[in-house]
Design an enzyme around this catalytic site. Structure first.
Site, PDB file in Angstrom:
ATOM      1  N   HIS A 129       3.286   6.750  -6.806  1.00  0.00           N
ATOM      2  CA  HIS A 129       2.534   7.947  -7.185  1.00  0.00           C
ATOM      3  C   HIS A 129       3.451   9.177  -7.173  1.00  0.00           C
ATOM      4  O   HIS A 129       3.372  10.046  -8.047  1.00  0.00           O
ATOM      5  CB  HIS A 129       1.368   8.124  -6.206  1.00  0.00           C
ATOM      6  CG  HIS A 129       0.271   9.006  -6.691  1.00  0.00           C
ATOM      7  ND1 HIS A 129      -0.813   9.333  -5.903  1.00  0.00           N
ATOM      8  CD2 HIS A 129       0.070   9.657  -7.872  1.00  0.00           C
ATOM      9  CE1 HIS A 129      -1.621  10.120  -6.575  1.00  0.00           C
ATOM     10  NE2 HIS A 129      -1.112  10.342  -7.764  1.00  0.00           N
ATOM     11  N   HIS A 145       0.828  -1.209   0.000  1.00  0.00           N
ATOM     12  CA  HIS A 145       0.000   0.000   0.000  1.00  0.00           C
ATOM     13  C   HIS A 145       0.863   1.259   0.000  1.00  0.00           C
ATOM     14  O   HIS A 145       0.692   2.150  -0.842  1.00  0.00           O
ATOM     15  CB  HIS A 145      -0.912  -0.019   1.234  1.00  0.00           C
ATOM     16  CG  HIS A 145      -1.715   1.221   1.443  1.00  0.00           C
ATOM     17  ND1 HIS A 145      -3.065   1.281   1.191  1.00  0.00           N
ATOM     18  CD2 HIS A 145      -1.380   2.459   1.901  1.00  0.00           C
ATOM     19  CE1 HIS A 145      -3.511   2.491   1.467  1.00  0.00           C
ATOM     20  NE2 HIS A 145      -2.509   3.218   1.911  1.00  0.00           N
ATOM     21  N   GLU A 146       1.777   1.335   0.954  1.00  0.00           N
ATOM     22  CA  GLU A 146       2.601   2.540   1.059  1.00  0.00           C
ATOM     23  C   GLU A 146       3.512   2.705  -0.150  1.00  0.00           C
ATOM     24  O   GLU A 146       3.801   3.832  -0.568  1.00  0.00           O
ATOM     25  CB  GLU A 146       3.420   2.508   2.351  1.00  0.00           C
ATOM     26  CG  GLU A 146       2.592   2.582   3.622  1.00  0.00           C
ATOM     27  CD  GLU A 146       1.674   3.789   3.669  1.00  0.00           C
ATOM     28  OE1 GLU A 146       2.044   4.850   3.112  1.00  0.00           O
ATOM     29  OE2 GLU A 146       0.574   3.683   4.241  1.00  0.00           O
ATOM     30  N   HIS A 155       1.756   4.585  -2.777  1.00  0.00           N
ATOM     31  CA  HIS A 155       1.936   6.037  -2.583  1.00  0.00           C
ATOM     32  C   HIS A 155       3.292   6.475  -3.149  1.00  0.00           C
ATOM     33  O   HIS A 155       3.398   7.517  -3.808  1.00  0.00           O
ATOM     34  CB  HIS A 155       1.895   6.381  -1.096  1.00  0.00           C
ATOM     35  CG  HIS A 155       0.533   6.443  -0.492  1.00  0.00           C
ATOM     36  ND1 HIS A 155      -0.476   7.204  -1.012  1.00  0.00           N
ATOM     37  CD2 HIS A 155       0.029   5.852   0.628  1.00  0.00           C
ATOM     38  CE1 HIS A 155      -1.563   7.073  -0.248  1.00  0.00           C
ATOM     39  NE2 HIS A 155      -1.274   6.257   0.742  1.00  0.00           N
TER      40      HIS A 155
END
Length: 736
Positions: free
Chosen positions: A517, A510-511, A514
């Site tokens: 991104h 998940h991180e 980020h």
């Protein structure tokens, strides 16, 4: 200049700013100022006067003493104040270049200093840093007000905005102008002078309160740890966990005893393992009691925050704070977000009732006569999980060495999808020895980014997990991103490997979503770059990358037993898959109740503000229609850091909203070739590398070809039957 939020520390993404000069409206490019203008700006004297000389302009953690941070940032505030005044007082007619781009170019020293400082306060704090943060909070809020409540500056912004129809603008320049103007209006630029004065005072007070709450929540979690006297009371924990508990107790002067620390969430991970019901109850009671009394009591500050936030809404003529806050969201308004969540409540409540019955029956099988309580649910859910799915989380951990998950799993996924490669480096300063740093190279071999990884929990570290930028991408400034992922995985006992739970593994993916991104940011303007997006969009790329953790071709790379090197057996992989819709009444229920609690707090009108914080919480939770007596919210009000200091007020729903987007978008991946370079290029081209250069709806449709659909989320959560007939599998009989 990135928008300066009213909150001042512990941000998911650190403040940053970079100048941009090449992308602008075509009609504005030929305009030259008729009058020479050379305002005097104070010269910075700290190491942040210029970009760091380290590779990628990485932070120089080793060159700033803890006692120096306050002075460094105060100097940076003074410099940006002068820069803003210079823009506002420019005698030349306002243009996109001398106003909007000039704002983008302001605050470089400030952002270079605050990015590492905010990370230290969040991840490696101490009394000196906490004191500096508290002193700086109102000053940083005053800086924000000096920008957005400057009438001369807003007049220039408005002039450019009103003239937009006569300019030929690139799409990104158009977006920058629109968002800049909207931010000014949202922050009070159009309020009457008296209202602006009051708003300044509120903002400064809020920033101070939020900094205090952040410190209190961190300290409250540390203070809430419980001491257990005997090893026998820890039955159910592994030898490594017991050794870590003994070491924690020893560090706090409790030699010969065992200390169980609190995570930031309401439900504690160890509740699923501890066989001793009394210890489970003590641990749960410590969790929900924190921050309600004593030195770390957050309730008075929370009550004041709510009063001030409702007053902000009143100043703007908004019915409530949530309406005012959601001006830039994908969901657009509280009604959309609330309706999105409440439509799932009936099915979720039915699932909770069904699951509670199964767990109560399982306790009866052991001869227990008690009525199931919140501290019992995780324990019996794990028993049922093992019995039904042959899935033992402690056994599963043996295959998830943290370093392997990162380097052999996450990096492999990034290579197969996007062509990225990673090289560990040991030449850059870090604030803790457990941090690793990597150079990230793009598919063509060029340097793309720098990546920091800080995996382990510490007493002086905020709970949860987050991504932040030390340096944000900017094409015109030739700035490449420097990004960090910070987690709170239980550190290993001495001589033991660092092992992750399955939840830790998905959090790591998940991180890193980020991080991608931010790494793939390719914008001219920093304000629109990478993760500088709305709350209910920024969590989409991160959740989108979670399912890749369970793809067989990825898992077989990283999931290897730490002792034998054996690849995780198929029975465990299948158990993970079969159990993915298990216990949704709890895992989904705690998130939905927290999200709705957030909206309850921020939907209050000024005359509805309660005097008793916990009484209001009890009333609010009781009205949700969920089994909050057995499934408490993931964060209760006193330690709900997301909404008191992380900027997620009226926004915690974003995790579920973006989970909807992620499940729907991942379904496109599955149906169109899976994990390959062609798919990765499409992901990057349509949304992952677009920042906020386009509307959120446009980016989503560019990737999937349709509007967001909620059905894949409901199927994944087991709230409705999937196309193959599968649904949440928990029934009174326990039959699979």
């Amino acid at each position: 200049m990135r928008k300066l939020p009213l909150l001042t520390s512990t941000m998911l993404m650190a403040f940053a700013a970079a100048g941009c000069t090449t992308t602008m409206p075509e009609g504005d490019m030929a305009v030259s100022d008729p009058m020479a203008y050379n305002p005097q700006i104070p010269t910075a004297t700290s190491i942040f006067a210029e970009p760091s000389p380290l590779p990628f302009h990485a932070p120089q953690f080793n060159l700033v003493d803890d006692t120096s941070w306050q002075g460094v940032i105060e100097e940076a505030i003074e410099i940006q104040m002068a820069e803003i005044e210079a823009i506002a007082n420019n005698p030349n007619p306002p243009t996109f270049q001398n106003t909007i781009v000039a704002l983008e170019e302001s605050g470089k020293v400030y952002s270079r200093a605050t990015a590492p400082f905010d990370q230290l306060v969040s991840a490696n704090t101490n009394d000196v840093l906490n004191a500096a943060d508290a002193e700086l909070a109102p000053q940083r809020a005053a800086l924000s007000s000096a920008i957005y409540l400057n009438p001369r500056l807003f007049a220039r912004v408005k002039s450019v905005y009103d003239n937009r129809g006569s300019m030929r603008m690139t799409p990104e320049a158009t977006m920058l102008l629109q968002t800049t103007y909207a931010d000014f209006v949202h922050e009070g630029a159009q309020l009457a002078p008296a209202a602006q004065t009051e708003l300044r005072q509120i903002n400064e007070r809020l920033s101070a309160l939020q900094a205090e709450i952040s410190t209190d929540i961190t300290d409250g979690a540390a203070a809430g740890a419980i001491v257990v006297n005997t090893r026998e009371e820890l039955a159910g924990l592994s030898d490594g966990q017991i050794a870590a508990a003994a070491a924690a107790a020893n560090e706090r002067g409790q030699r010969g005893k065992y200390m169980l620390s609190l995570s930031n969430t309401t439900s504690q991970p160890l509740l699923g393992q501890l066989q001793n019901r009394s210890v489970r109850e003590r641990l749960y009671a410590a969790s929900i009691a924190r921050n309600q009394s004593g030195a770390n009591n957050t309730l008075p500050n929370i009550a004041e925050i709510i009063r001030l936030r409702t007053r902000i809404a009143e100043l703007f003529g908004a019915p409530d704070y949530a309406t005012w806050q959601m001006y830039d969201r994908f969901a657009q308004n509280p009604e959309t977000a609330i309706n999105f969540m409440t439509q799932m409540v009936p099915a979720l409540r039915a699932t909770q009732d069904r699951e509670a019955g199964v767990l109560q029956a399982r306790a009866r099988q052991d001869g227990e006569t008690f009525t199931l309580q919140p501290w019992d649910w995780p324990y019996y859910a794990e028993i049922v999980r093992r019995e039904r799915y042959a899935l033992d989380n402690e056994e599963l951990k043996q295959y998830f060495v943290v370093e392997n998950v990162l380097e052999d799993g996450i990096f492999y996924m990034a290579n197969q999808l996007y062509g990225l490669t990673f090289e560990k480096r040991n030449d850059l300063p870090v604030y803790d020895d457990s941090i690793t740093v990597y150079t990230v190279r793009d598919a063509d071999g060029s340097d793309l980014a720098l990546f920091y990884f800080d995996p382990f929990a510490r007493d002086n570290k905020s709970g949860g997990a987050w991504m932040n930028n030390y340096v944000e991408q900017s094409r015109s400034m030739n700035m490449r991103p420097v990004i960090s992922n910070t987690l709170n995985i239980v550190p290993p006992a001495e001589g033991q490997p660092a092992l992750a739970t399955w939840d830790d593994v998905t959090t790591m993916f998940h991180e890193f979503g980020h991080a991608l991104h931010g790494m793939f940011a390719d914008q001219e303007f920093t304000s629109l770059s990478g993760t500088n997006t709305a709350r209910d969009w920024v969590e989409f790329p991160s959740q989108f990358h979670e399912p890749f953790a369970a793809r067989p071709e990825v898992m077989q790379r990283y999931a290897r037993h730490w002792q034998t090197g054996e690849v995780i057996p198929d029975r465990l992989v299948q158990a993970i898959d079969r159990s993915s819709r298990f216990d949704q009444g709890y895992s989904f229920g705690e998130v939905i109740s927290a999200s709705l609690l957030d909206m309850e707090w921020h939907a209050l009108s000024p005359d509805e503000v309660p005097t008793d914080v916990m009484a209001f919480e009890q009333q609010a939770l009781g009205g949700l229609g969920l089994r909050t007596d057995l499934v408490p919210p993931r964060y209760k009000t006193p330690y709900f850091r997301h909404i008191w200091n992380h900027g997620y007020q009226a926004g915690y729903y974003s995790y579920t909203w973006t989970e909807m987007l992620a499940h729907d978008a991942y379904e496109y991946v599955v149906e169109n070739g899976g994990m390959n370079r062609r798919m990765g290029d499409r992901i990057r081209r349509t949304f992952l590398g677009q920042g906020h250069s386009k509307s959120y709806d446009e980016m989503y449709r560019d990737f999937t070809g349709h509007a967001p659909r909620v059905e894949p989320l409901l199927e994944a959560r087991g709230l409705v039957a999937a196309d193959d007939g599968t649904q949440a599998d928990i029934s009174a009989t326990g039959a699979e």
